[in-house]
Scaffold this motif. Structure first.
Motif, short mmCIF file in Angstrom:
data_model
loop_
_atom_site.label_atom_id
_atom_site.label_comp_id
_atom_site.label_asym_id
_atom_site.label_seq_id
_atom_site.Cartn_x
_atom_site.Cartn_y
_atom_site.Cartn_z
N THR A 511 0.81 -1.22 0.00
CA THR A 511 0.00 0.00 0.00
C THR A 511 0.85 1.27 0.00
O THR A 511 0.30 2.37 -0.09
CB THR A 511 -0.93 0.03 1.23
OG1 THR A 511 -0.14 -0.10 2.41
CG2 THR A 511 -1.94 -1.12 1.16
N THR A 535 -4.60 -7.22 4.80
CA THR A 535 -5.32 -6.15 5.50
C THR A 535 -6.45 -5.61 4.63
O THR A 535 -6.48 -5.82 3.41
CB THR A 535 -4.37 -5.00 5.85
OG1 THR A 535 -3.92 -4.39 4.63
CG2 THR A 535 -3.15 -5.51 6.64
N VAL A 536 -7.37 -4.91 5.27
CA VAL A 536 -8.48 -4.30 4.54
C VAL A 536 -7.96 -3.28 3.53
O VAL A 536 -8.45 -3.21 2.40
CB VAL A 536 -9.46 -3.63 5.54
CG1 VAL A 536 -10.53 -2.83 4.79
CG2 VAL A 536 -10.12 -4.67 6.43
N SER A 538 -5.04 -3.20 1.99
CA SER A 538 -4.41 -3.84 0.83
C SER A 538 -5.45 -4.53 -0.04
O SER A 538 -5.33 -4.55 -1.27
CB SER A 538 -3.34 -4.82 1.28
OG SER A 538 -3.87 -5.83 2.11
N GLU A 539 -6.49 -5.10 0.56
CA GLU A 539 -7.55 -5.72 -0.24
C GLU A 539 -8.29 -4.68 -1.07
O GLU A 539 -8.66 -4.93 -2.22
CB GLU A 539 -8.53 -6.46 0.67
CG GLU A 539 -8.00 -7.78 1.19
CD GLU A 539 -9.08 -8.58 1.90
OE1 GLU A 539 -10.03 -7.95 2.43
OE2 GLU A 539 -8.98 -9.82 1.91
N MET A 574 -5.08 -16.32 9.10
CA MET A 574 -5.63 -15.13 8.46
C MET A 574 -5.85 -15.41 6.98
O MET A 574 -4.95 -15.91 6.29
CB MET A 574 -4.70 -13.93 8.64
CG MET A 574 -4.54 -13.47 10.07
SD MET A 574 -3.46 -12.02 10.20
CE MET A 574 -4.49 -10.79 9.39
#
Length: 583
Positions: A511, A535-536, A538-539, A574
Motif C-alpha cells: 500500500t 489487511t483491509v 491492501s484488499e 488469516m
C-alpha cells in the motif's frame, strides 16, 4: 585501444548532455561515434567538436544486436533494448571485420582522434577525411556506405555512415553504460579472434595436436601462471588478473591485433572460461579445443555415470550451493576452489544430517601426482570432491515446512507459499523480485526450483534482511541478492541485470505510494505479478487495481488442527486475497 562510442538520447537531449558523460572514457582512440539514425543530427554536432566519424544505424539493425543490459522501456520507445550498447557493438564489429572509411586495419595513429575531455579536442591530423566540396555527391542513402575523399589539411565535419548489413567482426563492450536523465553512453572495442585450449594436469602431453599447434602459433597466451608453465609457453604470457571477468573485455581489446590463445583447465565450456568468452565475443569468434573435464575424469575413476551426477562449482561461488542438491542416494561432485573446499564440504554434510555420506577427494586428475583418498584435511589445491549422499534432504517442491526458516513471524506460511509459487511459476533462468521479503521464503523457494533461477529480495528492516541472507545460505541458494531498503526507492539501485524481472511478488509494503507502479513498469512484457493482500487497506487497493489491470482474484483460507484442551480443533489462519496479473 581502439573504441567506438555509442549513445542514446531523449528527444530533449543536447550535445552538451551527451558530452557530459565523456570524461569517464578519456584516454582511448575513438574510431567512431554511433547511434540510431533518428539522432544523426545530434551525433554530427557532437562529433564535429572532436573530429570523429559518425556511424548511424536504423533501429531495426540495432534491435538485432544482443546487448548485456536490455531495457524493455527503451525498446518500447526506440525499437531496440539499448541504443547505446547496440550501436557501439555493431559499429565496432564493422571496424573489426573491415576498416571504417578512411581508416587502416593497423592500430590507428594519424587519422583517428583520441578521446579527450569536452572542449579540448584538437583538429584531426593529416589522413582524416576532407569535407565534401561543392557539387560533390549527396549524402549516402540508407544501406550505402559513404565515400571519404582524399586527405586535407582542413578539419572535416562529421561524416555520417548508415549501416544496414550485419557484419560479424569480434568486438567487446568495454563499458556497458554511463547514464544521465536524458542520455546514455557505452563503449565498445575491437577484439581479437580467440582460440581456447583445454589443458590437463599433465600439461602438453595430453593436449590434442590442434591445441598444440594453436599454442605454438600464438603471439600472446592468456592463462593462470600454473597453466602457462604447464604449456611451456614461449610467446608473450599474460596471467589472469583478479577479479577476472570485469577485466576481460579491456584485456581482450588491448590485444586486438594479436593471435590470442587462452588456456583453460579441462573442458573450456564446462564451468570454464570458454563459455564466458563466447558470451563476450560470440561463438563465431571463439574456437574451442576441448580436453576431458575434471568431472569426466572423476566419474571415470569412480565408475559413476556422468549423466546421473549433480555438479556444484565452488570456484568463485559459495560452496553452500551444495545444500540444495543433497538427497539420499544422490551422487554429487564439487568442483573445488582449493584445499579449503573438502573440509567445508564435510562441515556442510555434518550440519545437514548427511554426515554418513562417503566423501572422496580426487587430486590432480590426469597428472603425474594424481591421488584419490578420503582425508578431507589432507587435500592438495587441485581437487574434486565426490559425495555419495546418505541422509534426508529437503523437498524441491514449494511449501517447505515453516520451521525450515529462521523467522520473527514475518513468514508466508507453507500452504500460502505453495499456492503463491504456483502462481509465480518459476522457469529456468527467470528473475523474481520479492518485495517486502520478510524471511525471504518466496525468493528462496523460487531459486530452489532450478539452479539457473535468479531472485532479488527487498527488505527494509536490516535485521530481517540479514535473516533472509542466512536462510538462503542454509537452504542452498546463497546467490540470492538481498537489498536493504524500502520499495520503491530501494529498487532504483539495482544492477542492469536485475532491473527487469520476469515475475514480481509483493508481500509487504504493497500500500506504500508508487510500489505497485514501480514494479509494474519494470516487469517485462509477458511477465506476471502476484500480490497477497491480508489487511483491509491492501484488499481495497487490490480490488481497484484488478478493475483497471484485470487478472484473477482468489480468496485463500487455511485452517490447521491444533490442541484445545484435550481435544483437537481447527484454528483458522488469516485469510489471504491473492491477485495474479500478467502484463
Amino acid at each position: 585501444m581502439r573504441v567506438v562510442l555509442g549513445f542514446g538520447a531523449r528527444s530533449t537531449a543536447t550535445a552538451a548532455d551527451v558530452e557530459a558523460l565523456l570524461p569517464a572514457f578519456t584516454g582511448d582512440v575513438v574510431l567512431a561515434l554511433s547511434t540510431v539514425d533518428t539522432r544523426a543530427d545530434l551525433a554530427e554536432e557532437l562529433a564535429s567538436r572532436h573530429g570523429w566519424e559518425v556511424v548511424t544505424h536504423p533501429a531495426s539493425a540495432l534491435a538485432a544486436v544482443e546487448v548485456p543490459n536490455p531495457s524493455p522501456r527503451v525498446a518500447a520507445h526506440t525499437g531496440t533494448p539499448s541504443v547505446a550498447e547496440a550501436a557501439a557493438l555493431l559499429t565496432a564489429r564493422t571496424a573489426a571485420s573491415k576498416p571504417l572509411p578512411g581508416r587502416s586495419t593497423a592500430p590507428p595513429s594519424a587519422g583517428s582522434a583520441a578521446l579527450s575531455a569536452p572542449g579540448s579536442a584538437a583538429p584531426p591530423s593529416a589522413g582524416s577525411a576532407a569535407p565534401p566540396s561543392a557539387g560533390s555527391a549527396a549524402p549516402p542513402s540508407a544501406g550505402s556506405t559513404a565515400t571519404v575523399p582524399d586527405q586535407s589539411d582542413v578539419p572535416p565535419p562529421a561524416q555520417t555512415l548508415v549501416t544496414t548489413t550485419s557484419l560479424d567482426g569480434p568486438a567487446v563492450l568495454v563499458v556497458a553504460r554511463q547514464s544521465s536523465a536524458v542520455a546514455t553512453l557505452a563503449v565498445a572495442a575491437v577484439a581479437p579472434e580467440v582460440t581456447v585450449v583445454g589443458i590437463g594436469a599433465d600439461g602438453l602431453e595430453s593436449v590434442s595436436p590442434a591445441g598444440r599447434a594453436a599454442i605454438a602459433g600464438a603471439t600472446v597466451v592468456f592463462g593462470s601462471g600454473r597453466q602457462l608453465d604447464l604449456a611451456a609457453v614461449t610467446a608473450k604470457r599474460v596471467e589472469w588478473p583478479s577479479p577476472l571477468v570485469p577485466a576481460l573485455p579491456r584485456l581482450l581489446a588491448e590485444h586486438h591485433a594479436d593471435r590470442v590463445v587462452v588456456l583453460a583447465s579441462g573442458d573450456p565450456t564446462y564451468y570454464g572460461i570458454g563459455s564466458t568468452l563466447v558470451r563476450l565475443l560470440g561463438a563465431a569468434h571463439v574456437h574451442v579445443v576441448p580436453h576431458p573435464s575434471s568431472v569426466s575424469l572423476a566419474c571415470a575413476r569412480l565408475g559413476w555415470a556422468q549423466d546421473d551426477v549433480e555438479v556444484v562449482s565452488a570456484v568463485g561461488r559459495s560452496v553452500d550451493a551444495l545444500r540444495r542438491v543433497l538427497h539420499n542416494g544422490r551422487r554429487v561432485l564439487v568442483l573445488s576452489s582449493g584445499a579449503a573446499t573438502p573440509p567445508s564440504v564435510a562441515a556442510i554434510l555434518a550440519e545437514t544430517g548427511f554426515g554418513g555420506s562417503t566423501v572422496t577427494v580426487l587430486e590432480s586428475l590426469g597428472g603425474p601426482d594424481e591421488r584419490i583418498h578420503h582425508d578431507v584435511t589432507a587435500a592438495g589445491p587441485l581437487n574434486v570432491v565426490a559425495v555419495d549422499c546418505r541422509g534426508s534432504g529437503a523437498a524441491l517442491t514449494p511449501g517447505l515446512a515453516d520451521d525450515s526458516y529462521s523467522s520473527d513471524g514475518q513468514l508466508t506460511k507453507r500452504e500460502i507459499r505453495a499456492v503463491t509459487l504456483a502462481a509465480l511459476g518459476p522457469r529456468p533462468g527467470e528473475l523474481l523480485w520479492d518485495v517486502g521479503a520478510g524471511s525471504g521464503s518466496i525468493a528462496i523457494e523460487w531459486l530452489r526450483a532450478h539452479r539457473s533461477c535468479r531472485a532479488v529480495a527487498v527488505e527494509r528492516d536490516p535485521v530481517r534482511a540479514e535473516r533472509v541472507t542466512a536462510n538462503a545460505r542454509t537452504l542452498g541458494v546463497p546467490h540470492l541478492s538481498t537489498v536493504v531498503g524500502a520499495a520503491p526507492g530501494a529498487l532504483d539501485g539495482l544492477t542492469p541485470s536485475e532491473a527487469t524481472p520476469d515475475a514480481v511478488f509483493i508481500g509487504g509494503g504493497f500500500t506504500a505510494a508508487e510500489v505497485f507502479e514501480r514494479c509494474w513498469s519494470a516487469l517485462r512484457p509477458g511477465g506476471r505479478l502476484v500480490v497477497n493482500a491480508v489487511t483491509v487497506a491492501s484488499e481495497r487497493l487490490v480490488a481497484e487495481l484488478h478493475e483497471t489491470h484485470g487478472g484473477s482474484l482468489t480468496r485463500i483460507a487455511v485452517q490447521r488442527a491444533a490442541p484445545v484442551g484435550g481435544f483437537l480443533a481447527w484454528r483458522p489462519m488469516m485469510p489471504v486475497t491473492q491477485w495474479v496479473v500478467w502484463k
